[in-house]
Design a protein around this motif. Structure first.
Motif, mmCIF file in Angstrom:
data_model
loop_
_atom_site.group_PDB
_atom_site.id
_atom_site.type_symbol
_atom_site.label_atom_id
_atom_site.label_comp_id
_atom_site.label_asym_id
_atom_site.label_seq_id
_atom_site.Cartn_x
_atom_site.Cartn_y
_atom_site.Cartn_z
ATOM 1 N N PRO A 501 0.809 -1.235 0.000
ATOM 2 C CA PRO A 501 0.000 0.000 0.000
ATOM 3 C C PRO A 501 0.836 1.276 0.000
ATOM 4 N N GLU A 502 2.016 1.219 0.626
ATOM 5 C CA GLU A 502 2.883 2.402 0.679
ATOM 6 C C GLU A 502 3.194 2.918 -0.731
ATOM 7 N N TYR A 503 3.305 1.998 -1.681
ATOM 8 C CA TYR A 503 3.675 2.395 -3.040
ATOM 9 C C TYR A 503 2.467 2.617 -3.951
ATOM 10 N N GLU A 504 1.298 2.486 -3.375
ATOM 11 C CA GLU A 504 0.096 2.876 -4.109
ATOM 12 C C GLU A 504 -0.164 4.373 -3.984
ATOM 13 N N LYS A 505 0.535 5.022 -3.055
ATOM 14 C CA LYS A 505 0.381 6.455 -2.871
ATOM 15 C C LYS A 505 0.837 7.193 -4.130
ATOM 16 N N ALA A 506 0.140 8.269 -4.443
ATOM 17 C CA ALA A 506 0.331 8.954 -5.729
ATOM 18 C C ALA A 506 1.790 9.277 -6.034
ATOM 19 N N MET A 507 2.475 9.895 -5.095
ATOM 20 C CA MET A 507 3.865 10.282 -5.363
ATOM 21 C C MET A 507 4.787 9.079 -5.370
ATOM 22 N N ASN A 508 4.482 8.083 -4.566
ATOM 23 C CA ASN A 508 5.334 6.900 -4.505
ATOM 24 C C ASN A 508 5.215 6.026 -5.757
ATOM 25 N N ARG A 509 4.266 6.323 -6.608
ATOM 26 C CA ARG A 509 4.197 5.608 -7.877
ATOM 27 C C ARG A 509 5.346 6.007 -8.798
ATOM 28 N N PHE A 510 6.111 6.998 -8.338
ATOM 29 C CA PHE A 510 7.320 7.411 -9.058
ATOM 30 C C PHE A 510 8.582 7.031 -8.286
ATOM 31 N N ALA A 511 8.440 6.310 -7.161
ATOM 32 C CA ALA A 511 9.571 6.031 -6.275
ATOM 33 C C ALA A 511 10.519 5.004 -6.892
ATOM 34 N N ILE A 512 11.773 5.387 -7.026
ATOM 35 C CA ILE A 512 12.775 4.527 -7.657
ATOM 36 C C ILE A 512 14.065 4.552 -6.832
ATOM 37 N N PRO A 513 14.945 3.597 -7.057
ATOM 38 C CA PRO A 513 16.267 3.663 -6.428
ATOM 39 C C PRO A 513 17.251 4.405 -7.338
ATOM 40 N N ILE A 514 18.179 5.117 -6.737
ATOM 41 C CA ILE A 514 19.316 5.691 -7.464
ATOM 42 C C ILE A 514 20.570 5.316 -6.692
ATOM 43 N N LEU A 515 21.526 4.705 -7.371
ATOM 44 C CA LEU A 515 22.743 4.206 -6.729
ATOM 45 C C LEU A 515 23.968 4.641 -7.525
ATOM 46 N N PHE A 516 24.965 5.173 -6.804
ATOM 47 C CA PHE A 516 26.270 5.501 -7.391
ATOM 48 C C PHE A 516 27.309 4.610 -6.710
ATOM 49 N N TYR A 517 28.121 3.933 -7.509
ATOM 50 C CA TYR A 517 29.137 3.043 -6.947
ATOM 51 C C TYR A 517 30.435 3.191 -7.732
ATOM 52 N N SER A 518 31.550 3.158 -7.018
ATOM 53 C CA SER A 518 32.852 3.047 -7.664
ATOM 54 C C SER A 518 33.793 2.279 -6.756
ATOM 55 N N ASP A 600 2.541 13.675 3.006
ATOM 56 C CA ASP A 600 1.233 13.202 2.532
ATOM 57 C C ASP A 600 1.367 12.733 1.077
ATOM 58 N N LEU A 601 2.119 11.643 0.888
ATOM 59 C CA LEU A 601 2.414 11.168 -0.461
ATOM 60 C C LEU A 601 1.190 10.590 -1.163
ATOM 61 N N GLY A 602 0.158 10.291 -0.393
ATOM 62 C CA GLY A 602 -1.071 9.772 -0.977
ATOM 63 C C GLY A 602 -2.083 10.847 -1.324
ATOM 64 N N TYR A 603 -1.719 12.091 -1.088
ATOM 65 C CA TYR A 603 -2.578 13.244 -1.402
ATOM 66 C C TYR A 603 -3.948 13.115 -0.735
ATOM 67 N N GLU A 604 -3.924 12.918 0.578
ATOM 68 C CA GLU A 604 -5.167 12.723 1.309
ATOM 69 C C GLU A 604 -5.742 14.019 1.867
ATOM 70 N N ASN A 605 -4.892 14.998 2.152
ATOM 71 C CA ASN A 605 -5.363 16.239 2.774
ATOM 72 C C ASN A 605 -4.910 17.432 1.946
ATOM 73 N N ASN A 606 -5.795 17.895 1.089
ATOM 74 C CA ASN A 606 -5.476 19.022 0.214
ATOM 75 C C ASN A 606 -5.504 20.321 1.020
ATOM 76 N N LEU A 607 -4.357 21.003 1.065
ATOM 77 C CA LEU A 607 -4.235 22.234 1.841
ATOM 78 C C LEU A 607 -4.567 23.472 1.025
ATOM 79 N N LEU A 608 -4.880 23.285 -0.257
ATOM 80 C CA LEU A 608 -5.168 24.425 -1.122
ATOM 81 C C LEU A 608 -6.364 25.207 -0.587
ATOM 82 N N GLY A 609 -6.152 26.483 -0.340
ATOM 83 C CA GLY A 609 -7.218 27.335 0.178
ATOM 84 C C GLY A 609 -7.416 27.236 1.672
ATOM 85 N N LYS A 610 -6.746 26.282 2.310
ATOM 86 C CA LYS A 610 -6.900 26.108 3.748
ATOM 87 C C LYS A 610 -5.725 26.696 4.520
ATOM 88 N N VAL A 611 -4.543 26.563 3.950
ATOM 89 C CA VAL A 611 -3.329 27.037 4.610
ATOM 90 C C VAL A 611 -2.587 27.959 3.652
#
Length: 640
Positions: A501-518, A600-611
């Protein structure tokens, strides 16, 4: 024979053939009148370009003639009558005449735009009240365009009339209707395949960027294309529009589209190897989920997890797009995909500064590897735009025994080919590998059945296989002389199937790993970056590590720079998403549709107009400023 309508089918194909013939003439004239702008070195190069242009001509001709084809084959009984054939004649030449005229208009338009005609031209024209005058002046200055158009249209009509349909009545009507339906079905299938540009279900329809697959110089892509194709392919897809929200000073100070990372001269220069792994989402890796606290989490990447313990990893990173080609442009050139993807836009064919161009400038050998049929996903075309010196695909691999039957060469053998080919390169080199195996329909080689965890998702097993292929690559590479002084990057192109469920959140649908190694400790690539990061950060990070002490155009930031830089993460889910400071801003190009706390990666509480706080006000302004700069640079060709 009357009832199977052979003469009508023959006449139809002859008339379509004439369109192909005259499109090739238009292609030659387009190049001839713009030859000083589009260099073609030899006759063989021109014939190759014109041959590959046939695919783009096919799409254009079938777009224009769809109604004509349908009406030519419908079982109306009256099809062969003179008045019906005359109707078809006028339909054919009105539609094809207009379309052909678009190609001729491009003889002149190209000199000003340096690009083929697209719907973007309409957006320019609607802001001009003197467009009629401009057109008339252009015609008067170039009368040969009208002259050649008239001559060729007369010749086209002459040839059309050489094949006539004789009036016939069906003798056996049921046979007439049966064969008519069969003809329609066969031709319909051919038309669909022709419009797509490919009959394979595994590839997307060809678009403008694919023209670059077939050329040595990106400018030549304009000869491969035709104006009808470029216009139709960009209809209803161009949301690229210039906007003016802030002044340029604000952009310069707060967006910093140009950056410089001064370093002491680095010698010998490091090799750079980038793995863009298909669908390799953050969700599948244990090393990148230590802080997510997902109950009973299972990792499918044992080697990648072990490599991460010796690497610099960004554990809160996001993709800048949703498709493979978007990942390529974001990782290599720092250009994200918004509502409309840059790579399929009218603006994709332009000079672009990227890690490829930076490497070329520094004397690196640059190459791109992708085990799919050459040109798949648009990579070959976009790779040519970026300036890769070499491309290695299924053709160069040259062993179909290792073909997976769907996408390309299995990852394990192609990764080995990658390592061995790099061993033939002279250092320094920069090489990018785009994997194929962790892709629907999620298969692995028969010999590895049962070797990897299956998990609840179909993708889990092939993710394990690709992780294994990566392990085998490093086992081979570490025996090679270039390995010790190489910087490796491993990143996903985008995410895929979701189990937690953590990765069903709207922003986490873009969650990827980035790794630099040498393996070389002087690059100090160890530790964890917990601040938000993105694919666009890879290009400036590598430019920094390579010691490119010049200005770069980048919306990302170096993740290894000592100077503090604020993050601005951007991607799109139909509206543009900006992660700035403590908030996420959703913007549709005109207005904000949502503002959310960064947690709020799942976009559950829209602050637009509230804060409304100073930070939110600044974040809104910064989002608009970035969007303005992006549109300006893409549309006005300022990406170099």
């Amino acid at each position: 024979m009357k009832d199977i309508r052979l003469q009508e089918v023959f006449a139809l194909f002859y008339r379509l053939f004439l369109a192909f013939f005259f499109y090739q003439i238009a292609r030659f004239l387009f190049w001839f009148f713009n030859r000083e702008l589009i260099p073609i070195d030899s006759l063989s190069d021109y014939f190759s370009i014109s041959y590959h242009g046939t695919a783009f001509d096919t799409t254009a001709i079938l777009y224009v003639n769809s109604l004509f084809i349908l009406l030519s084959l419908l079982p109306l009984v009256i099809n062969t009558k003179k008045y019906y054939q005359k109707f078809l004649f006028y339909l054919y030449f009105i539609t094809n005449g207009i379309a052909y005229g678009m190609n001729f208009g491009d003889f002149i338009y190209y000199r000003f735009s340096q690009a083929r005609l697209t719907t973007a031209a309409l957006n320019v024209a609607k802001h001009e009240d003197n467009i009629g005058k401009v057109f008339m002046v252009s015609v008067l200055e170039h009368p040969f365009v009208i002259l050649w158009f008239i001559i060729l249209m007369i010749f086209w009509i002459f040839l059309y009339k050489k094949v006539k349909v004789q009036e016939q009545k069906p003798v056996i009507k049921w046979k007439y209707f049966v064969f008519s339906v069969l003809n329609l079905c066969i031709v319909a299938a051919l038309v669909v395949g022709g419009i797509r540009g490919d009959f394979k279900h595994s590839t997307r329809p060809i678009n403008l960027v694919d023209a670059n697959r077939h050329v040595k110089n990106p400018l030549q892509a304009n000869v491969v294309l035709n104006s009808v194709f470029s216009f139709f392919r960009t209809m209803n897809t161009n949301n690229f529009k210039e906007v003016h929200f802030v002044n340029e000073k604000f952009i310069e100070v707060n967006i910093k589209p140009y950056k410089i990372y001064p370093r002491e001269n680095i010698e010998p220069k490091p090799n750079v190897v980038i793995f863009i792994i298909e669908s390799f989402g953050k969700e599948y890796s244990g090393a990148f989920n230590k802080s997510t606290k997902i109950k009973d989490f299972v990792s499918y990447t044992p080697f990648f997890d072990s490599l991460a313990t010796h690497s610099l990893i960004a554990t809160n990173a996001f993709a800048n797009g949703r498709q493979s080609i978007h990942g390529m442009s974001s990782v290599l050139a720092g250009i994200p995909s918004l509502k409309d993807a840059f790579t399929s836009s009218p603006y994709s064919n332009q000079k672009i500064q990227s890690i490829v161009s930076v490497s070329n400038e520094m004397g690196y050998d640059t190459s791109f590897f992708h085990g799919a049929p050459n040109g798949s996903m648009g990579f070959l075309g976009f790779g040519n735009i970026l300036g890769f010196k070499h491309y290695y695909g299924k053709t160069e691999y040259n062993n179909d025994a290792d073909f997976d039957g769907m996408w390309g060469i299995w990852d394990e053998p192609f990764f080995q080919y990658f390592a061995k080919t790099l061993n033939t390169k002279k250092s320094p080199f920069m090489a990018t590998m785009f994997s194929v195996s962790s892709h629907h329909p999620f298969k692995i080689p028969e010999k590895y059945k049962g070797k990897f965890k299956k998990g609840p998702l179909e993708i889990h097993e092939p993710i394990g296989y690709t992780d294994f292929a990566l392990k085998k690559f490093f086992e081979t590479a570490k025996k090679m002389p270039w390995y010790q002084n190489t910087i490796f990057v491993v990143v996903a192109d985008h995410t895929n199937q979701i189990a937690y469920p953590e990765y069903e959140k709207a922003m986490n649908r873009f969650a990827i790993p980035i790794l630099f190694y040498s393996p070389n400790p002087k690059y100090q690539l160890k530790g964890e970056i917990t601040e938000p990061a993105q694919q666009m950060d890879i290009y400036p990070t590598l430019a920094d590590l390579m010691g490119y002490n010049k200005k770069i155009r980048s919306w990302g930031r170096s993740l290894v720079s000592e100077k503090k830089e604020d993050y601005l993460i951007v991607n799109s889910s139909g509206v543009e998403q900006f992660m700035i400071g403590n908030y996420i801003y959703l913007f549709d190009g005109k207005d904000f549709t949502g503002i959310y706390d960064i947690k709020d990666l799942g976009y559950e509480n829209n602050l637009l107009g509230k804060v409304k706080t100073p930070e939110i006000t600044f974040g809104e302004q910064k989002s608009k400023a970035w969007y303005q700069d992006y549109m300006d640079r893409v549309i006005n060709r300022k990406l170099n």
